[in-house]
Design a protein around this motif. Structure first.
Motif, PDB file in Angstrom:
ATOM      1  N   GLY A   1       0.855  -1.187   0.000  1.00  0.00           N
ATOM      2  CA  GLY A   1       0.000   0.000   0.000  1.00  0.00           C
ATOM      3  C   GLY A   1       0.890   1.235   0.000  1.00  0.00           C
ATOM      4  O   GLY A   1       2.075   1.169  -0.318  1.00  0.00           O
ATOM      5  N   ASP A   2       0.322   2.367   0.363  1.00  0.00           N
ATOM      6  CA  ASP A   2       1.058   3.633   0.288  1.00  0.00           C
ATOM      7  C   ASP A   2       2.192   3.674   1.301  1.00  0.00           C
ATOM      8  O   ASP A   2       1.961   3.698   2.506  1.00  0.00           O
ATOM      9  N   VAL A   3       3.422   3.693   0.806  1.00  0.00           N
ATOM     10  CA  VAL A   3       4.608   3.743   1.673  1.00  0.00           C
ATOM     11  C   VAL A   3       4.766   5.172   2.197  1.00  0.00           C
ATOM     12  O   VAL A   3       4.767   6.131   1.427  1.00  0.00           O
ATOM     13  N   VAL A   4       4.871   5.296   3.524  1.00  0.00           N
ATOM     14  CA  VAL A   4       4.951   6.620   4.150  1.00  0.00           C
ATOM     15  C   VAL A   4       6.287   6.866   4.852  1.00  0.00           C
ATOM     16  O   VAL A   4       6.595   7.995   5.218  1.00  0.00           O
ATOM     17  N   PHE A   5       7.105   5.806   5.030  1.00  0.00           N
ATOM     18  CA  PHE A   5       8.392   5.963   5.710  1.00  0.00           C
ATOM     19  C   PHE A   5       9.310   4.828   5.283  1.00  0.00           C
ATOM     20  O   PHE A   5       8.862   3.682   5.168  1.00  0.00           O
ATOM     21  N   VAL A   6      10.574   5.152   5.038  1.00  0.00           N
ATOM     22  CA  VAL A   6      11.569   4.115   4.765  1.00  0.00           C
ATOM     23  C   VAL A   6      12.755   4.305   5.695  1.00  0.00           C
ATOM     24  O   VAL A   6      13.173   5.427   5.969  1.00  0.00           O
ATOM     25  N   GLN A   7      13.241   3.194   6.202  1.00  0.00           N
ATOM     26  CA  GLN A   7      14.472   3.187   6.992  1.00  0.00           C
ATOM     27  C   GLN A   7      15.455   2.319   6.221  1.00  0.00           C
ATOM     28  O   GLN A   7      15.209   1.129   6.016  1.00  0.00           O
ATOM     29  N   LEU A   8      16.546   2.928   5.761  1.00  0.00           N
ATOM     30  CA  LEU A   8      17.524   2.233   4.938  1.00  0.00           C
ATOM     31  C   LEU A   8      18.840   2.085   5.690  1.00  0.00           C
ATOM     32  O   LEU A   8      19.123   2.851   6.606  1.00  0.00           O
ATOM     33  N   PRO A   9      19.660   1.097   5.286  1.00  0.00           N
ATOM     34  CA  PRO A   9      20.986   0.989   5.911  1.00  0.00           C
ATOM     35  C   PRO A   9      21.823   2.212   5.538  1.00  0.00           C
ATOM     36  O   PRO A   9      21.577   2.851   4.516  1.00  0.00           O
ATOM     37  N   GLU A  10      22.779   2.543   6.362  1.00  0.00           N
ATOM     38  CA  GLU A  10      23.628   3.713   6.104  1.00  0.00           C
ATOM     39  C   GLU A  10      24.767   3.348   5.175  1.00  0.00           C
ATOM     40  O   GLU A  10      25.249   2.214   5.175  1.00  0.00           O
ATOM     41  N   ALA A  11      25.207   4.332   4.394  1.00  0.00           N
ATOM     42  CA  ALA A  11      26.382   4.134   3.541  1.00  0.00           C
ATOM     43  C   ALA A  11      27.552   3.709   4.423  1.00  0.00           C
ATOM     44  O   ALA A  11      27.752   4.248   5.510  1.00  0.00           O
ATOM     45  N   GLY A  12      28.289   2.710   3.972  1.00  0.00           N
ATOM     46  CA  GLY A  12      29.418   2.183   4.736  1.00  0.00           C
ATOM     47  C   GLY A  12      29.049   0.955   5.554  1.00  0.00           C
ATOM     48  O   GLY A  12      29.922   0.214   5.986  1.00  0.00           O
ATOM     49  N   ALA A  13      27.745   0.735   5.773  1.00  0.00           N
ATOM     50  CA  ALA A  13      27.295  -0.435   6.534  1.00  0.00           C
ATOM     51  C   ALA A  13      27.452  -1.695   5.683  1.00  0.00           C
ATOM     52  O   ALA A  13      27.415  -1.645   4.456  1.00  0.00           O
ATOM     53  N   THR A  14      27.623  -2.818   6.352  1.00  0.00           N
ATOM     54  CA  THR A  14      27.681  -4.107   5.674  1.00  0.00           C
ATOM     55  C   THR A  14      26.338  -4.806   5.846  1.00  0.00           C
ATOM     56  O   THR A  14      25.783  -4.803   6.948  1.00  0.00           O
ATOM     57  N   VAL A  15      25.822  -5.357   4.753  1.00  0.00           N
ATOM     58  CA  VAL A  15      24.576  -6.123   4.806  1.00  0.00           C
ATOM     59  C   VAL A  15      24.876  -7.566   4.421  1.00  0.00           C
ATOM     60  O   VAL A  15      25.837  -7.841   3.704  1.00  0.00           O
ATOM     61  N   THR A  16      24.044  -8.476   4.918  1.00  0.00           N
ATOM     62  CA  THR A  16      24.211  -9.901   4.660  1.00  0.00           C
ATOM     63  C   THR A  16      22.973 -10.434   3.958  1.00  0.00           C
ATOM     64  O   THR A  16      21.847 -10.156   4.385  1.00  0.00           O
ATOM     65  N   ALA A  17      23.194 -11.177   2.894  1.00  0.00           N
ATOM     66  CA  ALA A  17      22.089 -11.730   2.107  1.00  0.00           C
ATOM     67  C   ALA A  17      21.088 -12.458   3.002  1.00  0.00           C
ATOM     68  O   ALA A  17      21.473 -13.254   3.855  1.00  0.00           O
ATOM     69  N   GLY A  18      19.813 -12.137   2.827  1.00  0.00           N
ATOM     70  CA  GLY A  18      18.737 -12.789   3.564  1.00  0.00           C
ATOM     71  C   GLY A  18      18.447 -12.191   4.916  1.00  0.00           C
ATOM     72  O   GLY A  18      17.485 -12.584   5.573  1.00  0.00           O
ATOM     73  N   GLU A  19      19.265 -11.227   5.360  1.00  0.00           N
ATOM     74  CA  GLU A  19      19.039 -10.616   6.666  1.00  0.00           C
ATOM     75  C   GLU A  19      18.394  -9.245   6.526  1.00  0.00           C
ATOM     76  O   GLU A  19      18.596  -8.545   5.535  1.00  0.00           O
TER      77      GLU A  19
END
Length: 125
Positions: free
Chosen positions: A37-55
Motif C-alpha cells: 500500500g502507500d509507503v509513508v516511511f523508509v528506513q535504509l541501511p547507512e552508507a558504509g554499513a555491511t549487509v548480509t544476504a537474507g538478513e
C-alpha cells in the motif's frame, strides 16, 4: 504487472540490478509495493554499513503495516536513495526507477535469486 527482464529477484520481493563496477542497485518489486500500500516511511541501511544476504537491513512503513527490508546480497552499502527517504511514495510510483533503495558493492551473491520469469511465476502462485 511486468518485471524487468534484466533484473534478478529475491523471494522476499527485492530486485537487484546487474553489477556495474561491482555495485548493484536494490529496490522492492512492484508486487511488493502494491501489497504494502502507500509507503509513508523508509528506513535504509547507512552508507558504509555491511549487509548480509537474507538478513533484515531496513524497514518500509505503509499506511497498512511495517515490513522488513531484506538484503538480496552480501556487501557494503555505497549509496542510499535520499529521494526515497524524503518522498517514500516513490517506492509505489516508480519501484523500478526513481524508487530504488540503495546501492551495494557485492561481495557474495546467493544462488537462489530468481530471473524475471521465475519471480513472475513465484508471485502468481
Amino acid at each position: 504487472m511486468s518485471n524487468p527482464q534484466q533484473l534478478r529477484y529475491s523471494k522476499e520481493h527485492e530486485w537487484l540490478s546487474g553489477a556495474e563496477n561491482g555495485v548493484s542497485t536494490v529496490g522492492i518489486t512492484e508486487h511488493a509495493a502494491n501489497a504494502l500500500g502507500d509507503v509513508v516511511f523508509v528506513q535504509l541501511p547507512e552508507a558504509g554499513a555491511t549487509v548480509t544476504a537474507g538478513e533484515s537491513c531496513g524497514e518500509l512503513e505503509s499506511t497498512k503495516s511495517v515490513s522488513e527490508l531484506y538484503a538480496p546480497v552480501t556487501g557494503e552499502i555505497v549509496e542510499v536513495n535520499q529521494d526515497v527517504v524524503d518522498d517514500p511514495a516513490l517506492v509505489n510510483s516508480a519501484p523500478f526507477e526513481g524508487g530504488w533503495l540503495f546501492k551495494v558493492r557485492v561481495t557474495d551473491e546467493p544462488d537462489e535469486l530468481l530471473s524475471a520469469d521465475e519471480y513472475t511465476a513465484y508471485t502468481a502462485g
